[in-house]
Design a protein around this motif. Sequence first.
Motif, short mmCIF file in Angstrom:
data_model
loop_
_atom_site.label_atom_id
_atom_site.label_comp_id
_atom_site.label_asym_id
_atom_site.label_seq_id
_atom_site.Cartn_x
_atom_site.Cartn_y
_atom_site.Cartn_z
N ASP A 19 0.87 -1.18 0.00
CA ASP A 19 0.00 0.00 0.00
C ASP A 19 0.91 1.23 0.00
OD1 ASP A 19 -2.09 1.75 0.07
OD2 ASP A 19 -2.72 1.28 2.12
N ALA A 20 1.25 1.69 -1.20
CA ALA A 20 2.15 2.83 -1.38
C ALA A 20 1.37 3.98 -1.98
CB ALA A 20 3.31 2.44 -2.29
N ARG A 21 1.43 5.13 -1.37
CA ARG A 21 0.61 6.26 -1.77
C ARG A 21 1.45 7.49 -2.07
NH1 ARG A 21 -4.35 5.81 2.70
NH2 ARG A 21 -4.56 3.53 2.58
N ASP A 22 1.26 8.02 -3.26
CA ASP A 22 1.87 9.30 -3.66
C ASP A 22 3.39 9.31 -3.45
OD1 ASP A 22 -0.72 10.28 -4.24
OD2 ASP A 22 -1.01 10.79 -2.13
N LEU A 23 4.05 8.24 -3.89
CA LEU A 23 5.49 8.16 -3.71
C LEU A 23 6.20 9.16 -4.60
CD1 LEU A 23 6.19 4.31 -3.67
CD2 LEU A 23 5.72 5.84 -1.76
N ASP A 35 4.60 11.12 -7.31
CA ASP A 35 3.20 10.84 -6.94
C ASP A 35 2.72 9.49 -7.50
OD1 ASP A 35 3.05 13.28 -5.60
OD2 ASP A 35 2.46 14.34 -7.43
N SER A 37 1.40 5.69 -6.95
CA SER A 37 0.70 4.89 -5.95
C SER A 37 0.53 3.46 -6.44
CB SER A 37 -0.69 5.49 -5.64
OG SER A 37 -0.57 6.79 -5.08
N ARG A 39 -1.20 -0.32 -4.94
CA ARG A 39 -1.87 -1.12 -3.89
C ARG A 39 -2.10 -2.52 -4.44
NH1 ARG A 39 -5.43 -0.31 0.73
NH2 ARG A 39 -6.83 -2.10 0.96
N GLY A 72 5.48 10.83 0.58
CA GLY A 72 4.55 9.74 0.38
C GLY A 72 4.59 8.73 1.53
#
Length: 285
Positions: A19-23, A35, A37, A39, A72
């Motif tokens: 679950d990686a968001r806005d990396l 940015d 993401s 999942r 992120g």
Amino acid sequence: MTVAGQGTLQAVPGAPVVDARDLTVVESGNTILRDVSVRLEAREHLTVLGPNGSGKTTLLRVLATYRYPTRGEVSLLGHRFGRVDVRALRPRVGFVSVALDPLVDAVPVLPLVAGGHRGTTAPSVRILADPDAVTAARQALTQVGARHLADRRVDTLSQGERQRVRIARALASSPDLLLLDEPFAGLDLGGRESLLADLDRLLTDPGGPTVVLVTHHLEELPPRISRALLLAGGAAVASGPIAEVLTSSQVSAVFGVPVIVERADDGRWRASGSPPGLDETVRLT
């Protein structure tokens, strides 16, 4: 959440594997990822495609816990970066890369793969005294069709055989997440097709890991990859179910050349040059 005596974090029940968001990753003033993401639930296998310099390997290094994003949030197996010691997550993540080759070139295959069970970079043959490590190594070699290589030395292997050994070493710890960075690089046609078949069988194993595979080429995708992420210039161009992402128009845009994307009845993908005058937005499945 910690295994006694080992310091290894276990997956939180029901949590996404990734679950990686806005990396965002910035290095020396250059934005390498922007940015992005991702999942993935358990057994949702992902391919990441894009041209050189698009940020694919950087994304994998973040997911492998070897690099922190500049901005992120990242959670693996329910554990958020910054709230846990990521070193305790690494045994749960298999990362296949050629970077370790100079350290293990003259090592026999069986102790090398057995070392993966313990997370050892360059193990000695003394590890063969550990029956659990040896059993895990033989099982991992069998998973990738390489059991017959157990008594060989790494520097005597072909490129295809080496890649099988690299993957087996990553599997020896029974990871929840397996990251493959261009696993078909340097292989001839026969080696590629043989490894593809073995990987596709691995993707069907109900007890196997969730797989993220980075490549440049659609022809290198196992049929059971279910999701895709297209990167260009460090940003996500498209992400989602593979049939919705790998369209002629989107793949053409990412690689900067008009192509026709096709999927055969057996689930294999291919991309070929678009004839002059053909509408590049045509999608063939």
